[in-house]
Design an enzyme around this catalytic site. Structure first.
Site, short mmCIF file in Angstrom:
data_model
loop_
_atom_site.label_atom_id
_atom_site.label_comp_id
_atom_site.label_asym_id
_atom_site.label_seq_id
_atom_site.Cartn_x
_atom_site.Cartn_y
_atom_site.Cartn_z
N GLU A 168 42.87 91.43 15.53
CA GLU A 168 42.37 90.86 17.03
C GLU A 168 43.17 91.01 18.10
OE1 GLU A 168 39.87 87.50 17.01
OE2 GLU A 168 39.29 87.70 14.98
N TRP A 197 38.44 81.49 26.48
CA TRP A 197 38.71 80.02 26.03
C TRP A 197 39.86 79.20 26.79
CZ3 TRP A 197 43.81 80.40 24.14
CH2 TRP A 197 43.97 81.61 23.49
N ARG A 211 32.28 75.93 14.99
CA ARG A 211 32.67 76.89 13.85
C ARG A 211 33.95 76.18 13.21
NH1 ARG A 211 36.81 81.85 15.81
NH2 ARG A 211 38.36 80.36 16.72
N ASN A 248 38.32 83.14 8.71
CA ASN A 248 38.66 83.65 10.06
C ASN A 248 39.76 82.57 10.54
OD1 ASN A 248 38.33 85.46 12.55
ND2 ASN A 248 37.69 83.25 13.30
N GLU A 249 40.98 82.92 11.05
CA GLU A 249 41.91 82.10 11.72
C GLU A 249 41.92 80.80 11.09
OE1 GLU A 249 41.38 84.28 16.07
OE2 GLU A 249 40.69 82.37 15.71
N GLU A 289 31.34 82.62 23.51
CA GLU A 289 32.27 83.56 23.58
C GLU A 289 31.62 84.92 24.66
OE1 GLU A 289 35.66 83.78 20.45
OE2 GLU A 289 33.83 84.37 19.66
N LYS A 290 30.57 84.42 25.33
CA LYS A 290 29.98 85.66 26.04
C LYS A 290 30.66 86.18 27.39
CE LYS A 290 27.19 82.13 28.60
NZ LYS A 290 27.26 81.02 27.47
N PHE A 291 31.80 85.53 27.52
CA PHE A 291 32.80 85.87 28.68
C PHE A 291 34.01 86.71 28.17
CE2 PHE A 291 30.31 82.62 30.86
CZ PHE A 291 29.44 83.29 31.97
N HIS A 292 34.07 86.79 26.85
CA HIS A 292 35.12 87.27 26.20
C HIS A 292 34.99 88.90 26.46
CE1 HIS A 292 38.19 88.48 23.12
NE2 HIS A 292 38.38 87.13 23.02
#
Length: 673
Positions: free
Chosen positions: A309, A317, A114, A152-153, A357-360
């Site tokens: 957020e 991360w 991204r 975004n950011e 980001e599946k572990f976020h």
């Protein structure tokens, strides 16, 4: 068209990023049902959806977004509609390979992450303007859309770009800034190392070099990078504003992203928004959270802001992604609320099964709605509904802490006297001392009007312009108290040492000059006597010559043995304090007690680990108390606890890990400012 100052919502906004494109259609219906159960009234959508909204160049597909917005609106959930410019689709980079970012070492960034587009690319700028226009034209009047969310950011993960187009933009930017090459050569001091330029096309960017790049060039490069990002924001903002009246924002990262000057960004936005994530190695990460919240409120000049957020639990991360323990999410959220946020949002609504980001963590975690996390999410939603009357109330402070991105960029460049003296570390140490003393602060720029404050603290003012020095000197002369940390007032806006030497802009306010810096070797420490106390210090000492200042602390040992370490100077009606070494938050306590006395600031005597902030409304004040400690605390407060509904008659018993929000009258503020 005129825009609204705040989204058309009642009470405190609550929700998070919603990415339904990751899920089958039947999950959407479950989501909106769970959102209502959790008290969600606002979600951000479309932030990473460019490839779906424009599957081929110039071919748009809004059918799924139409259905989504209609579904959310039917269930009473408002929308913060994002523009997906942070992630251009694969077709874009295939069609425009020159739009890819080039790293400092010449590596061309590829597709599959991204934030990988060059902000200098004309094709990228044209594409984001077209897509923002299409979105605004279609959804400006949709009843679900209450605000717009650009990109975004910014600057994360890519801010700097060394592509040929970026370098050409850099050269044009420098021409606008300096007009003539003589002016540029003078500002950059190019006589040093034979770096003189006689053609604008010869001016390079500070990419990989054999040795250290010109520091004035690198400082301007940071400013240029910031401005490039902000130009792209303005392109999309203006495209939206041509059709829509809802407020427009973008999510900043206060104190967690280095390449955006938030004072300047806030001026471009209708509402200031921030993303904040706890830093796992920091065992007192709740203090860093409060710092970021105060900074966000301050760049927005005290107006209510949006926490766009944060996380329900662990992020994905960091090297070690520490999960939040029961009750921690609520403490985090209500701390942001206490420090001025009128919206509490998360990344994200439902945890992703695939991708980076599946572990976020998420509001609906992989464990589902039967989980502890979702129960806490629902409980927080109920609390925020009970706290609706706080909306619009504000935070007031008697103390300002100076924060300047120019100084951050300059101080942290290479070849400073010590790598151990860093902007963020000094900012955190002084902020932590103020936090532990339960002193509510605003952040301010050194050139702001500071007359409304009793005390101004400058933890990291390495770069200080002459006008900023005059401003601070005027503040002291008119009765203010100024506390300055070491390595201050060293250089001007071009990273050139001030005429007159180190600290010249503050000489009158502080009553001293610094002849030489005396950094310590790695791992060494020393002691400073302060009254009857011995304070541990490390990293840094200074050889000062006093010109009116009185010695309040002395180096006992180290390279500055026997020399002044801490001074106090009377100038006009006020006082200037200087600390010429690195003291930690604990060691600062003794000095700060005397600084507070000079500034006529009374400490509330709050128990250790308890954070208390007051928001001031038109009819009432609201004391937000958060107990980060391991034992209960009693606070002298009168009012009504809005979370429990209980009357508080002079003593609020706050259990370990608990939070209270107490409505008080203006005449009986309790427990802190």
């Amino acid at each position: 068209m005129t825009q609204s100052a705040w989204p058309a919502l009642e009470g405190i906004a609550y929700g998070g990023d919603y990415n339904p494109e990751q899920w089958p259609r039947e999950v959407w219906d479950e989501d909106v049902t769970l959102m209502r159960e959790a008290g969600v009234n606002l979600v951000s959508v479309g932030i990473f959806s460019w490839a779906l909204l424009e599957p081929k160049e110039g071919l748009y597909d809004f059918a799924w977004m139409d259905e989504l917005l209609d579904l959310l609106h039917a269930h009473g959930i408002a929308v913060d509609l994002g523009t997906p410019s942070v992630s251009p689709p694969a077709w874009f980079f295939h069609a425009y390979p020159d739009a890819r970012v080039v790293a400092k070492d010449g590596t061309v960034m590829g597709f599959g992450s991204r934030g990988m587009a060059s902000h200098a690319s004309p094709e990228y700028r044209a594409a984001i303007e077209r897509l923002a226009t299409e979105l605004a034209t279609r959804y400006a009047d949709h009843p679900a859309v209450v605000m717009w969310h650009v990109h975004n950011e910014y600057g994360v993960p890519v801010g700097e770009d060394f592509s040929p187009r970026a370098v050409a933009s850099w050269q044009s930017w420098l021409q606008r800034r300096y007009s003539t090459l003589d002016a540029l050569n003078g500002a950059w001091g190019t006589a040093f190392w034979g770096q003189h330029y006689d053609d604008w096309e010869h001016v390079v960017a500070p990419a990989a070099m054999p040795s250290v790049a010109n520091p004035a060039m690198k400082l301007d490069w940071a400013r240029f990078t910031d401005e490039q990002l902000r130009e792209c924001f303005r392109i999309e903002r203006d495209a939206i504003r041509a059709h829509a009246t809802q407020p427009i924002t973008t999510n900043l990262m206060a104190h967690q992203s280095w390449n955006t000057d938030l004072w300047k960004w806030a001026e471009e936005m209708d509402i200031v928004s921030d993303d904040h994530y706890l830093w796992a190695p920091d065992e007192d990460s709740h203090i860093g959270l409060s710092l970021a919240a105060d900074l966000t409120r301050s760049v927005g000049r005290g107006r209510p802001w949006i926490l766009m957020e944060h996380s329900t639990s662990a992020v994905n991360w960091q090297g070690r992604n520490v999960a939040k323990r029961p009750g921690e999410m609520r403490r985090n959220a209500l701390t942001h609320l206490g420090r001025g946020a009128d919206a509490i949002m998360f990344f994200q609504w439902r945890a992703s099964r695939s991708g980076a980001e599946k572990f976020h963590s998420a509001m609906v975690p992989h464990a589902g709605p039967g989980s502890r996390v979702f129960r806490e999410v629902t409980q927080l939603g109920a609390h925020l509904k009970d706290l609706a009357e706080l909306r619009g109330s504000t935070v007031k402070a008697d103390v300002a802490v100076l924060y300047d991105w120019d100084s951050l960029w300059a101080q942290d460049l290479e070849w400073r006297p010590s790598d151990d003296l860093q902007f963020r570390e000094r900012m955190r140490a002084y902020y932590e001392r103020l936090w532990r003393d339960n002193v509510t602060i605003d952040f301010a720029h050194p050139e702001h009007d500071l007359s409304g404050y009793k005390l101004v603290v400058a933890p990291a003012s390495y770069l200080l312009t002459a006008s900023a020095g005059e401003n601070l000197t005027h503040f002291v002369a008119n009765g203010g108290t100024l506390l300055v940390s070491c390595f201050a007032g060293v250089v001007d806006e071009h990273d050139a040492v001030h005429e007159g030497g180190f600290g010249a802009p503050l000489r009158d306010a502080l009553g001293l000059t610094v002849e030489e810096y005396l950094p310590l070797r790695a791992g060494r420490s020393m002691t400073v006597t302060y009254g009857e106390q011995s304070l541990p210090a490390d990293v840094w000492a200074e050889d000062m010559t006093l010109a009116g200042a009185e010695v309040r602390g002395t180096f006992v040992d180290g390279p500055g043995s026997g020399m002044p370490a801490i001074t106090r100077h009377s100038h006009g009606e006020g006082h200037g304090w200087y600390i010429g070494t690195r003291l930690g938050a604990d060691a600062l306590a003794a000095v700060m007690a005397d600084v507070y006395a000079d500034a006529d600031i009374d400490l509330p005597g709050t128990p250790a680990g308890v954070e208390v902030v007051t928001r001031h409304g038109e009819a009432s004040d609201y004391v937000i108390a958060v107990n980060h400690g391991e034992t209960h605390a009693d606070l002298p407060i009168h009012g009504t606890d809005l979370i429990t509904g209980a009357r508080v008659d002079g003593s609020l018993e706050l259990q370990a890990g608990d939070v209270a929000v107490v409505r008080t009258s203006h005449a009986r503020e309790g427990g802190g400012r």
